[in-house]
Design an enzyme around this catalytic site. Structure first.
Site, mmCIF file in Angstrom:
data_model
loop_
_atom_site.group_PDB
_atom_site.id
_atom_site.type_symbol
_atom_site.label_atom_id
_atom_site.label_comp_id
_atom_site.label_asym_id
_atom_site.label_seq_id
_atom_site.Cartn_x
_atom_site.Cartn_y
_atom_site.Cartn_z
ATOM 1 N N HIS A 126 0.847 -1.185 0.000
ATOM 2 C CA HIS A 126 0.000 0.000 0.000
ATOM 3 C C HIS A 126 0.888 1.242 0.000
ATOM 4 C CE1 HIS A 126 0.512 -0.748 4.439
ATOM 5 N NE2 HIS A 126 0.841 0.532 4.368
HETATM 6 P P1 TYD Z 1 -1.857 -3.492 7.981
HETATM 7 O O1 TYD Z 1 -1.956 -2.073 7.525
HETATM 8 O O2 TYD Z 1 -2.616 -4.532 7.209
HETATM 9 O O3 TYD Z 1 -0.337 -3.935 8.012
HETATM 10 P P2 TYD Z 1 0.715 -3.881 6.791
HETATM 11 O O4 TYD Z 1 1.683 -2.814 7.167
HETATM 12 O O5 TYD Z 1 1.339 -5.203 6.686
HETATM 13 O O6 TYD Z 1 -0.059 -3.523 5.563
HETATM 14 O O7 TYD Z 1 -2.308 -3.535 9.488
HETATM 15 C C1 TYD Z 1 -2.669 -4.755 10.131
HETATM 16 C C2 TYD Z 1 -3.832 -4.508 11.078
HETATM 17 O O8 TYD Z 1 -3.463 -3.593 12.109
HETATM 18 C C3 TYD Z 1 -5.041 -3.940 10.384
HETATM 19 O O9 TYD Z 1 -6.188 -4.594 10.919
HETATM 20 C C4 TYD Z 1 -5.056 -2.487 10.800
HETATM 21 C C5 TYD Z 1 -4.392 -2.512 12.154
HETATM 22 N N1 TYD Z 1 -3.643 -1.296 12.485
HETATM 23 C C6 TYD Z 1 -4.090 -0.468 13.490
HETATM 24 O O10 TYD Z 1 -5.138 -0.728 14.129
HETATM 25 N N2 TYD Z 1 -3.375 0.641 13.810
HETATM 26 C C7 TYD Z 1 -2.230 0.965 13.159
HETATM 27 O O11 TYD Z 1 -1.595 2.004 13.499
HETATM 28 C C8 TYD Z 1 -1.769 0.115 12.092
HETATM 29 C C9 TYD Z 1 -0.522 0.424 11.322
HETATM 30 C C10 TYD Z 1 -2.508 -1.010 11.790
#
Ligand code: TYD
Length: 135
Positions: free
Chosen positions: A50
């Site tokens: 992303h």
């Molecule tokens: P995600 O954005 O999917 O991780 P990646 O960096 O691998 O794309 O985040 C994983 C999960 O954590 C998703 O359910 C959203 C949650 N999350 C939060 O609640 N707060 C945060 O600050 C972040 C970064 C993720």
């Protein structure tokens, strides 16, 4: 849409161990609003895929190693992180993928904004379209 770069930290080392301090306006090139960390990662489970519209981040690999593939739509950048003595700055409108995440990898992420799902662009084609209008 700044280019990503590595920030080398000043490591205070003595016979008791090492200490690294990060301050806004010094090692940290933005106002800190959120900290999160990732662990229990796996080499065969890449993450990221992303970009963010506003978020700026500093990524520190506290343990283990990983590769960051970054892409601003015109240029790609590869970084291998394996040291807690440096951080990878990632600006906004930068597609990111994390690969080769070692089992002992712990990533600490310092972020300029609170968590906001609407700040995410999680489709690469949409990202490419959006940066055309953003630039
Ligand atoms: P995600 O954005 O999917 O991780 P990646 O960096 O691998 O794309 O985040 C994983 C999960 O954590 C998703 O359910 C959203 C949650 N999350 C939060 O609640 N707060 C945060 O600050 C972040 C970064 C993720």
């Amino acid at each position: 849409m700044d280019e990503p770069y590595i920030i080398k930290f000043n490591t205070h080392a003595d016979d008791r161990g090492k200490l690294v301090a990060l301050e806004e306006g010094q090692e940290l090139p933005f106002r800190l609003q959120r900290v999160y960390y990732m662990r229990g990662l796996s080499e065969d489970k890449p993450r990221g895929y992303h970009a963010h519209r506003n978020l700026l981040q500093l990524v520190i690999c506290l343990s283990g190693s990983c590769n960051f593939l970054l892409d601003n739509g015109r240029q790609t950048f590869d970084f291998h992180l394996n040291s807690p003595d440096e951080g990878l700055y990632i600006g906004n409108y930068m597609w990111r993928e994390m690969h080769q995440l070692s089992r002992d990898c712990i990533l600490l992420i310092l972020a300029s904004e609170k968590y906001s799902p609407s700040d995410y662009i999680d489709d690469y084609d949409k990202f490419i379209e959006e940066i055309k209008t953003h630039a």
